[in-house]
Design an enzyme around this catalytic site. Structure first.
Site, PDB file in Angstrom:
ATOM      1  N   HIS A 306      -2.744   0.019   3.553  1.00 24.40           N
ATOM      2  CA  HIS A 306      -2.154  -1.455   2.931  1.00 24.40           C
ATOM      3  C   HIS A 306      -0.367  -0.833   2.376  1.00 24.40           C
ATOM      4  O   HIS A 306      -0.183  -0.324   1.574  1.00 24.40           O
ATOM      5  CB  HIS A 306      -2.524  -2.020   1.614  1.00 24.40           C
ATOM      6  CG  HIS A 306      -3.649  -2.251   0.947  1.00 24.40           C
ATOM      7  ND1 HIS A 306      -4.726  -2.326  -0.283  1.00 24.40           N
ATOM      8  CD2 HIS A 306      -4.649  -3.011   2.073  1.00 24.40           C
ATOM      9  CE1 HIS A 306      -5.830  -2.657   0.192  1.00 24.40           C
ATOM     10  NE2 HIS A 306      -5.950  -3.713   1.962  1.00 24.40           N
ATOM     11  N   GLU A 309       2.006  -1.217  -0.072  1.00 27.60           N
ATOM     12  CA  GLU A 309       2.167   0.039  -1.417  1.00 27.60           C
ATOM     13  C   GLU A 309       2.371   0.969  -0.864  1.00 27.60           C
ATOM     14  O   GLU A 309       1.966   2.057  -0.787  1.00 27.60           O
ATOM     15  CB  GLU A 309       0.446  -0.157  -1.769  1.00 27.60           C
ATOM     16  CG  GLU A 309      -0.006  -1.692  -1.998  1.00 27.60           C
ATOM     17  CD  GLU A 309      -1.695  -1.611  -2.085  1.00 27.60           C
ATOM     18  OE1 GLU A 309      -2.375  -0.722  -1.987  1.00 27.60           O
ATOM     19  OE2 GLU A 309      -2.109  -2.700  -1.892  1.00 27.60           O
ATOM     20  N   HIS A 402      -3.768   4.022  -2.551  1.00 29.68           N
ATOM     21  CA  HIS A 402      -2.906   2.279  -3.114  1.00 29.68           C
ATOM     22  C   HIS A 402      -2.193   2.123  -4.121  1.00 29.68           C
ATOM     23  O   HIS A 402      -1.876   3.513  -4.625  1.00 29.68           O
ATOM     24  CB  HIS A 402      -3.947   1.863  -3.156  1.00 29.68           C
ATOM     25  CG  HIS A 402      -5.440   1.668  -2.395  1.00 29.68           C
ATOM     26  ND1 HIS A 402      -5.502   0.545  -1.168  1.00 29.68           N
ATOM     27  CD2 HIS A 402      -5.921   1.966  -1.221  1.00 29.68           C
ATOM     28  CE1 HIS A 402      -6.374   0.545  -0.333  1.00 29.68           C
ATOM     29  NE2 HIS A 402      -6.465   1.286  -0.464  1.00 29.68           N
ATOM     30  N   GLU A 475      -5.960   4.324  -7.495  1.00 34.55           N
ATOM     31  CA  GLU A 475      -4.334   3.127  -7.546  1.00 34.55           C
ATOM     32  C   GLU A 475      -3.605   3.059  -8.779  1.00 34.55           C
ATOM     33  O   GLU A 475      -4.244   4.168  -9.754  1.00 34.55           O
ATOM     34  CB  GLU A 475      -5.337   1.488  -7.857  1.00 34.55           C
ATOM     35  CG  GLU A 475      -6.270   1.279  -7.630  1.00 34.55           C
ATOM     36  CD  GLU A 475      -5.956   0.395  -6.728  1.00 34.55           C
ATOM     37  OE1 GLU A 475      -4.786  -0.014  -6.529  1.00 34.55           O
ATOM     38  OE2 GLU A 475      -6.987  -0.305  -5.644  1.00 34.55           O
TER      39      GLU A 475
END
Length: 527
Positions: A306, A309, A402, A475
């Site tokens: 992504h 990010e 991420h 994350e």
């Protein structure tokens, strides 16, 4: 052979244009400034606290959609094919010139690598409404922003309002501040990115958009900012930028280092749709005993599937810096494992300033089950690399890095081994150990291990189905911590990088043959 509907000639390129360190390739008709954007490395000397809401924050409704205000920046790119350096023609662009020294209009710009701003509208002398560009070939995914303006005046309260965000909630409602970079502060005082802004509010505004199924409301992010010096050039960003060129520079430094270049071998995994290079790094220690190297287990780490990010790249940088260091633990890690690392899985998205998608207009992290090699080359080749690696050795950990837009702290998503009694709950051991090693940043309570049907196309679940027990998505919040001494403070680049160190430290603990009792103790805590 199944293909996506977008014409492949959009991304045509010549195979002779590639080199070991190539320029970033853009869709040929996108306008790109003929300058290189560089920001200095900087870590604030003191922790930066969250914004504390007063309950009196303004919530201005959008006016520019009703032809209100004056458009001072507008950029609508058109895409035909890829080209190194992009182009300076072929797009609709509006950047009105200043009328004289007394003209206080801000001059906005985002036609640089990773930049994202579609339109800026001046509502009053010091108030601007901003529209972000959707991810290319989509009509959604507006969250990443990175733009600049010049002609700023000192000691004036400017209001900026982004009016076309789509998520119902945001960390900006929970203390997060935008990031600001002043060129004069960087040049004169060596101060880089800092958290800035006051009167910050994220809220539903008065504009609707159609999703094809129903009408939905847009959301606004508004904040005020003032500057200490006249005629400054100022950048704002959602998170610390880390561009494709930044990665190229980092890899080039490694290649030119006589020590690190022996530790880290670089090769091109594949080329993206626009022809940008997707690299894979192999890090391990040299050994004179082939049999010893054959029995080393592997660790696979990927990042920036992504593109918006960017904190994922800062975590990976910390991971690489530590792994290629001179410490005894780093040398032990290289003796114990073979590391396969992909720094940027989605270079096209990073370059053009997308938040979530590649130039296919699709979320790559929902397409790991794909057989479309031409449409999703980095995903197809990553899976192929992992399958080949599994034929040679066991993979201890797979982790995809991420950023997260709605939660604080750092945490893991794993895959529960519910149907295998010999493996039940074992996927939780590594996260628990990581929470012990980084108690001010990592939250085990935020970790999740359910294998949801809607996430079956993610890297974490597809790679887990190859038989890898520890298959994770890591994350990191865009904001900061709610834990320990870091509670109530934003993360900076050093905090993100430190997670790379903690990840390595946990690998050593997890695989230490003398650490069996620790693992059993942690399992008892989980149970």
């Amino acid at each position: 052979v199944p293909k996506l509907r977008e014409p492949r000639q959009l991304y045509g390129f010549s195979a002779t244009e590639f080199g070991p360190q190539q320029l970033a390739r853009w869709p040929a008709e996108i306008q790109v400034l003929n300058e290189s954007i560089r920001h200095i490395d900087y870590v604030p000397p003191h922790p930066e606290p969250f914004y504390k809401s007063t309950g009196q924050e303004r919530m201005p409704m959008a006016r520019s959609h009703e032809n209100g205000g004056r458009v001072v920046f507008e950029y609508e790119p058109v895409f035909l094919r890829s080209r190194a350096g992009g182009s300076c023609t072929g797009c609709k662009t509006c950047v009105p010139p200043l009328t004289g020294p007394d003209d206080k209009t801000l001059l906005f710009e985002s036609r640089f690598e990773s930049g994202n701003l579609a339109k800026a509208v001046q509502i009053s002398e010091f108030e601007y409404e901003l529209w972000l560009r959707n991810d290319l070939y989509t009509n959604k995914h507006t969250q990443w922003f990175y733009f600049r303006f010049s002609n700023a005046r000192a000691n004036v309260n400017y209001r900026f309002t982004i009016v076309n965000l789509t998520k119902p909630d945001s960390l900006y409602n929970h203390g997060m501040k935008p990031l600001m970079y002043s060129e004069r502060a960087a040049n004169e005082k060596k101060i880089g990115w800092v958290r800035s802004g006051s009167d910050i509010k994220y809220y539903r505004n008065n504009i609707k958009y159609n999703t094809g199924k129903t009408d939905c409301w847009f959301y606004s992010l508004t904040w005020t900012a003032s500057f200490k010096q006249d005629q400054d050039t100022v950048y704002f960003a959602h998170c610390y930028p880390y561009s494709y060129t930044d990665m190229q520079d980092y890899l080039n430094d490694i290649a030119n280092d006589p020590v690190r270049s022996k530790i880290c071998k670089q090769r091109v995994l594949c080329r993206s749709l626009a022809g940008n290079l997707v690299y894979v790094l192999t890090i391990t220690s040299a050994t004179k005993v082939p049999e010893e190297a054959k029995h080393r287990k592997a660790v696979v780490v990927t990042s920036r599937v992504h593109p918006g990010e960017s904190n994922a790249s800062w975590m990976l940088k910390g991971f690489l810096d530590y792994l290629m260091g001179n410490s005894a633990d780093a040398k032990l890690l290289r003796d114990t494992f073979v590391f396969k690392i992909i720094p940027i899985l989605n270079p096209d998205g990073v370059i053009v300033g997308n938040y979530r998608c590649s130039l296919s207009g699709r979320d790559l992290n929902r397409n790991y089950k794909t057989v479309l090699k031409e449409s999703f080359p980095s995903i197809w080749h990553t899976k192929s690399m992992i399958k080949k690696l599994l034929e040679e050795r066991e993979i201890t950990v797979y982790c995809d890095l991420h950023g997260h837009s709605r939660k604080q702290n750092v945490f893991l998503y794993g895959c529960e081994n519910r149907n295998n009694p010999n493996r039940r709950l074992r996927e939780r051991v590594f996260p628990v150990m990581l929470s012990r090693n980084a108690p001010d940043k990592f939250s085990f309570e935020s970790c999740k291990f359910k294998v949801q049907k809607g996430k079956e196309g993610t890297g974490r679940i597809v790679i887990w189905n190859y038989g890898i027990l520890n298959s994770f998505t890591m994350e990191a919040t865009f904001c900061g911590s709610s834990l320990g001494k870091k509670r109530g403070y934003h993360f900076n680049t050093a905090d993100f990088e430190s997670m790379g160190y903690h990840f390595c430290d946990t690998l050593l603990d997890y695989c230490d043959p003398d650490n069996t009792k620790v693992g059993q103790f942690l399992m008892s805590l989980i149970l």
